[in-house]
Design a protein around this motif. Structure first.
Motif, PDB file in Angstrom:
ATOM      1  N   SER A 183      -0.999 -12.730   2.441  1.00  0.00           N
ATOM      2  CA  SER A 183      -2.131 -12.452   1.544  1.00  0.00           C
ATOM      3  C   SER A 183      -1.787 -12.736   0.090  1.00  0.00           C
ATOM      4  N   TYR A 184      -0.468 -12.915  -0.193  1.00  0.00           N
ATOM      5  CA  TYR A 184       0.050 -13.161  -1.543  1.00  0.00           C
ATOM      6  C   TYR A 184      -0.149 -11.957  -2.464  1.00  0.00           C
ATOM      7  N   ILE A 185      -0.396 -10.793  -1.892  1.00  0.00           N
ATOM      8  CA  ILE A 185      -0.419  -9.555  -2.670  1.00  0.00           C
ATOM      9  C   ILE A 185       1.016  -9.046  -2.765  1.00  0.00           C
ATOM     10  N   HIS A 186       1.460  -8.811  -3.982  1.00  0.00           N
ATOM     11  CA  HIS A 186       2.825  -8.320  -4.160  1.00  0.00           C
ATOM     12  C   HIS A 186       2.973  -6.945  -3.514  1.00  0.00           C
ATOM     13  N   ALA A 187       3.974  -6.799  -2.672  1.00  0.00           N
ATOM     14  CA  ALA A 187       4.178  -5.529  -1.964  1.00  0.00           C
ATOM     15  C   ALA A 187       5.669  -5.233  -1.893  1.00  0.00           C
ATOM     16  N   ALA A 240       8.366  -0.092   7.227  1.00  0.00           N
ATOM     17  CA  ALA A 240       7.690  -0.202   5.935  1.00  0.00           C
ATOM     18  C   ALA A 240       8.085  -1.504   5.237  1.00  0.00           C
ATOM     19  N   LEU A 241       9.362  -1.859   5.301  1.00  0.00           N
ATOM     20  CA  LEU A 241       9.822  -3.135   4.735  1.00  0.00           C
ATOM     21  C   LEU A 241       9.119  -4.311   5.406  1.00  0.00           C
ATOM     22  N   GLU A 242       9.003  -4.253   6.716  1.00  0.00           N
ATOM     23  CA  GLU A 242       8.331  -5.322   7.459  1.00  0.00           C
ATOM     24  C   GLU A 242       6.859  -5.401   7.081  1.00  0.00           C
ATOM     25  N   GLY A 243       6.204  -4.238   6.911  1.00  0.00           N
ATOM     26  CA  GLY A 243       4.802  -4.239   6.502  1.00  0.00           C
ATOM     27  C   GLY A 243       4.603  -4.875   5.142  1.00  0.00           C
ATOM     28  N   ALA A 244       5.488  -4.549   4.192  1.00  0.00           N
ATOM     29  CA  ALA A 244       5.393  -5.139   2.854  1.00  0.00           C
ATOM     30  C   ALA A 244       5.625  -6.641   2.904  1.00  0.00           C
ATOM     31  N   LEU A 245       6.588  -7.068   3.710  1.00  0.00           N
ATOM     32  CA  LEU A 245       6.864  -8.503   3.842  1.00  0.00           C
ATOM     33  C   LEU A 245       5.658  -9.235   4.398  1.00  0.00           C
ATOM     34  N   LYS A 246       5.051  -8.690   5.442  1.00  0.00           N
ATOM     35  CA  LYS A 246       3.902  -9.354   6.047  1.00  0.00           C
ATOM     36  C   LYS A 246       2.753  -9.481   5.051  1.00  0.00           C
ATOM     37  N   LEU A 247       2.502  -8.418   4.285  1.00  0.00           N
ATOM     38  CA  LEU A 247       1.381  -8.460   3.343  1.00  0.00           C
ATOM     39  C   LEU A 247       1.607  -9.529   2.285  1.00  0.00           C
ATOM     40  N   LYS A 248       2.793  -9.600   1.737  1.00  0.00           N
ATOM     41  CA  LYS A 248       3.044 -10.592   0.687  1.00  0.00           C
ATOM     42  C   LYS A 248       3.104 -12.009   1.259  1.00  0.00           C
ATOM     43  N   ALA A 301       4.248 -16.177  10.030  1.00  0.00           N
ATOM     44  CA  ALA A 301       4.604 -14.756   9.917  1.00  0.00           C
ATOM     45  C   ALA A 301       4.910 -14.203  11.310  1.00  0.00           C
ATOM     46  N   SER A 302       6.140 -13.800  11.521  1.00  0.00           N
ATOM     47  CA  SER A 302       6.567 -13.370  12.849  1.00  0.00           C
ATOM     48  C   SER A 302       5.916 -12.042  13.235  1.00  0.00           C
ATOM     49  N   THR A 303       5.467 -11.958  14.477  1.00  0.00           N
ATOM     50  CA  THR A 303       4.844 -10.728  14.989  1.00  0.00           C
ATOM     51  C   THR A 303       5.481 -10.336  16.325  1.00  0.00           C
ATOM     52  N   VAL A 350       0.732  -2.227  10.753  1.00  0.00           N
ATOM     53  CA  VAL A 350       1.033  -2.937   9.506  1.00  0.00           C
ATOM     54  C   VAL A 350       0.829  -4.436   9.680  1.00  0.00           C
ATOM     55  N   GLN A 351       1.043  -4.950  10.894  1.00  0.00           N
ATOM     56  CA  GLN A 351       0.718  -6.361  11.155  1.00  0.00           C
ATOM     57  C   GLN A 351      -0.780  -6.604  11.008  1.00  0.00           C
ATOM     58  N   LEU A 352      -1.568  -5.740  11.634  1.00  0.00           N
ATOM     59  CA  LEU A 352      -3.022  -5.892  11.573  1.00  0.00           C
ATOM     60  C   LEU A 352      -3.541  -5.746  10.144  1.00  0.00           C
ATOM     61  N   LEU A 353      -2.965  -4.842   9.387  1.00  0.00           N
ATOM     62  CA  LEU A 353      -3.401  -4.661   7.998  1.00  0.00           C
ATOM     63  C   LEU A 353      -3.145  -5.922   7.184  1.00  0.00           C
ATOM     64  N   SER A 354      -1.987  -6.518   7.337  1.00  0.00           N
ATOM     65  CA  SER A 354      -1.685  -7.741   6.588  1.00  0.00           C
ATOM     66  C   SER A 354      -2.596  -8.881   7.029  1.00  0.00           C
ATOM     67  N   TYR A 355      -2.822  -9.000   8.339  1.00  0.00           N
ATOM     68  CA  TYR A 355      -3.673 -10.086   8.842  1.00  0.00           C
ATOM     69  C   TYR A 355      -5.093  -9.969   8.301  1.00  0.00           C
ATOM     70  N   HIS A 356      -5.693  -8.809   8.407  1.00  0.00           N
ATOM     71  CA  HIS A 356      -7.088  -8.674   7.994  1.00  0.00           C
ATOM     72  C   HIS A 356      -7.240  -8.676   6.474  1.00  0.00           C
ATOM     73  N   THR A 357      -6.219  -8.246   5.755  1.00  0.00           N
ATOM     74  CA  THR A 357      -6.262  -8.379   4.302  1.00  0.00           C
ATOM     75  C   THR A 357      -6.232  -9.856   3.912  1.00  0.00           C
ATOM     76  N   ALA A 358      -5.389 -10.629   4.583  1.00  0.00           N
ATOM     77  CA  ALA A 358      -5.334 -12.063   4.299  1.00  0.00           C
ATOM     78  C   ALA A 358      -6.677 -12.728   4.604  1.00  0.00           C
ATOM     79  N   LEU A 359      -7.323 -12.322   5.696  1.00  0.00           N
ATOM     80  CA  LEU A 359      -8.654 -12.855   6.004  1.00  0.00           C
ATOM     81  C   LEU A 359      -9.628 -12.533   4.876  1.00  0.00           C
ATOM     82  N   ALA A 360      -9.579 -11.290   4.400  1.00  0.00           N
ATOM     83  CA  ALA A 360     -10.501 -10.880   3.335  1.00  0.00           C
ATOM     84  C   ALA A 360     -10.217 -11.626   2.031  1.00  0.00           C
TER      85      ALA A 360
END
Length: 610
Positions: A492-496, A481-489, A401-403, A582-592
């Motif tokens: 973390s595999y959460i559909h965004a 916002a598009l980049e944030g949704a991409l990172k989360l999915k 995931a590019s940052t 949004v990068q940090l949110l996706s990273y820590h959600t994936a950890l959780a």
């Protein structure tokens, strides 16, 4: 999107192959394997899963050899099985590894089956191995067998081949996929990425399109597409081994998120040293190129495409030049209206993204010769095919995931917008001074954004049990916002999904309920009041909102509305700063959630296939 490494030396090269594959694992991690020539025999070890499993198997078998090749795979043709893993062997005599896609493999397979070859895999790669072997059977040596075979292959490929009948050389070839030679003393190497051979050498030669190379312990001979001997320049890589190590971080993605203040600072250094914007930042031919253009077309994929979308706002607003942004994989397959005065900008972290490279070729074939590459890897394929280039200085990026590549691309694109404005006479001295001051302050603002990480960790716990999420932004922050949704999915595999906030009432609002978290990027700009109205639309439908608001915006928490304050509004560079949360949110959600952050399923880092 696979990784290749090979070596020939006067020592056991198995440890070199294993370490090289470990460093290439970001390019593919479905399976891995090595093949060596040992006492005039081909010995091979393959395993599905990670390189470590294959390495353990090789150690158990006490594999040793001065000549070998290795591969880590991202599956395209055929499932993730040991029989589909590379290297592929033909008649126990020849072993081959391959990165890319062979488009005419079915026809070649049928022909080779008619000649008596039995296929053990579903891959297109096994076709190459048997094809090379078939020419050896007809009396050609390994070099000429490879040179003959590759002329029959349609598609993109990088290959490396060894044969037990010629244990003193390794043959490599490339067409469309990157491959380089590593030069040593009494030993030489091949690899798809310099990181694979840094343990042994920093001296490299990049193979060009259509090249074949004969590699022995003491010599490297390169042949062009006409099989004529050519000289390829030697480069000394400046990639450091330390940049390829995790250090105190849990994941490369985490490390690379936290490296962004330095990466941004390094990328703007040339502008600061130049005391302003100008064509000279883009190379000797840039003034001529910029004078010749009246529009900009940006071609990119994935995260780089979102960087291009952000740049459209900057280029049209600051430079007053029309800018279009297109997905490279779509652009190359449609009829276009060519404009020779359009600047074609390609964006690629690796410089080898196949769709982007082919889109560039297509644009050039239509008469558009004014080309600029924005890239993170010097001497990679796309910059070499472009007239001018601006290198981001993000350093090695290993996480899939590019940052930091994304934020430095944004810096480069902002520099382009300001430079075009200056060339076109739209940038006053006062404006230039203001933009320079904002650039100087940017690394500090990025660090400030990183400091809100503890608050984001608390949010991540709320996101982990969710199955869907919505990201909203307006104006230049919509691509973020598009980049944030991409990172989360991605991790973390959460559909965004992401939408311009004003589009909520045109459909997406139907999705909003108490189980759908809504992330809102709300900078303190001219659209803030509009964003607040959109938030009320969500709140009225029972949605729970997570708002990233600037420190100086008048934004309060309320029932169903959670707020984290980012730094004070950073003006035109605000999209870069708002990328960090949004990068940090996706990273820590994936950890959780417990996913493999650096190696998300079904993905790999460098996309060299269609």
């Amino acid at each position: 999107m696979c990784g290749i490494v090979g070596a020939i030396a006067n020592r056991n090269i198995v440890p070199v192959l294993v370490e090289g594959l470990s460093r290439l694992e970001y390019r593919g991690y479905d399976s891995a394997g090595i093949a060596v020539i040992d006492h005039d025999d081909v010995k091979r070890v393959r395993r599905t899963g990670r390189v470590a499993e294959m390495a353990n198997a090789a150690a158990e078998q006490h594999l040793e050899s001065p000549l070998g090749i290795g591969h880590t795979r991202w599956a395209t043709h055929g499932g993730v099985t040991e029989s589909n893993a590379h290297p592929h062997v033909s008649f126990g005599e020849l072993a081959l590894v391959h990165n890319g896609i062979i488009e005419n493999h079915e026809q070649m397979r049928a022909r080779l089956q008619a000649e008596g070859y039995v296929f053990e895999s579903q891959t297109d790669t096994e076709v190459i191995a048997h094809l090379v072997h078939s020419y050896q059977k007809k009396g050609l040596d390994l070099l000429h067998a490879v040179q003959t075979a590759v002329k029959e292959l349609h598609g993109a490929f990088a290959i490396a081949v060894i044969s037990k009948n010629e244990p003193n050389r390794l043959i490599a070839a490339r067409q469309g996929c990157p491959l380089l030679i590593g030069l040593g003393e009494g030993e030489n190497f091949i690899a798809s990425d310099v990181s694979a051979i840094l343990q042994a050498t920093r001296r490299v030669q990049f193979l060009e399109e259509g090249d074949t190379a004969e590699v022995t312990r003491d010599k490297v001979t390169v042949f062009d597409g006409n099989d004529q001997v050519v000289e390829r320049p030697e480069h000394v890589s400046d990639v450091s081994l330390s940049s390829l190590e995790l250090g105190p971080y849990r994941h490369f993605m985490q490390k690379e998120i936290h490296e962004q203040p330095r990466a941004v600072s390094d990328t703007i250094e040339a502008v600061i040293d130049n005391n302003g914007f100008g064509p000279e930042l883009f190379g000797d031919k840039a003034a001529e190129v910029f004078d010749a253009i009246d529009a900009v077309k940006i071609l990119a994929c994935g995260t780089s495409y979102y960087a291009g979308m952000t740049a459209k706002y900057w280029i049209e607003s600051i430079a007053g030049i029309r800018c279009d942004v297109e997905i490279a994989s779509e652009y190359r397959y449609r009829d276009i209206v060519a404009n020779p005065k359009e600047l074609i900008v390609t964006i690629s972290q690796s410089g080898e993204t196949l769709d982007t490279m082919e889109a560039l070729k297509y644009a050039k074939s239509q008469g558009m010769e004014q080309t600029l590459s924005i890239c993170n890897v010097p001497e990679s394929a796309i910059p070499r095919a472009s007239k001018i280039v601006y290198y981001t200085r993000a350093g090695a990026e290993i996480g899939v995931a590019s940052t930091k590549a994304f934020t430095t691309q944004l810096v480069a694109l902002f520099t382009l917008a300001c430079t075009l404005a200056k060339v076109k006479g739209r940038l006053t001295a006062e404006q230039e001074h203001g933009y320079l001051e904002e650039l100087r302050a940017l690394p500090g603002s990025v660090q400030h954004a990183l400091n809100i990480e503890p608050q984001i960790i608390a949010w991540a716990e709320k996101f982990a049990p969710k199955h869907n999420a919505l990201f909203l932004g307006r104006g230049v922050h919509y691509p973020i916002a598009l980049e944030g949704a991409l990172k989360l999915k991605e991790i973390s595999y959460i559909h965004a999904e992401a939408y311009p906030a004003g589009e909520l009432k045109h459909g997406p609002l139907a999705l909003v309920d108490e189980s759908m978290p809504v992330v809102v990027i709300a900078p303190n700009d001219q659209l803030l009041e509009k964003v607040k109205s959109n938030i009320q639309e969500v709140r009225a439908r029972g949605g729970e909102m997570f708002v990233f608001a600037d420190l100086d915006s008048n934004f309060s928490e309320a029932e169903q509305v959670h707020v984290i304050r980012t730094p004070r509004h950073t003006g035109v560079l605000s999209p870069i700063v708002h990328t960090i949360p949004v990068q940090l949110l996706s990273y820590h959600t994936a950890l959780a959630v417990g996913t493999d952050v650096d190696k998300p399923r079904n993905l790999a880092k460098s996309v060299t296939v269609e």
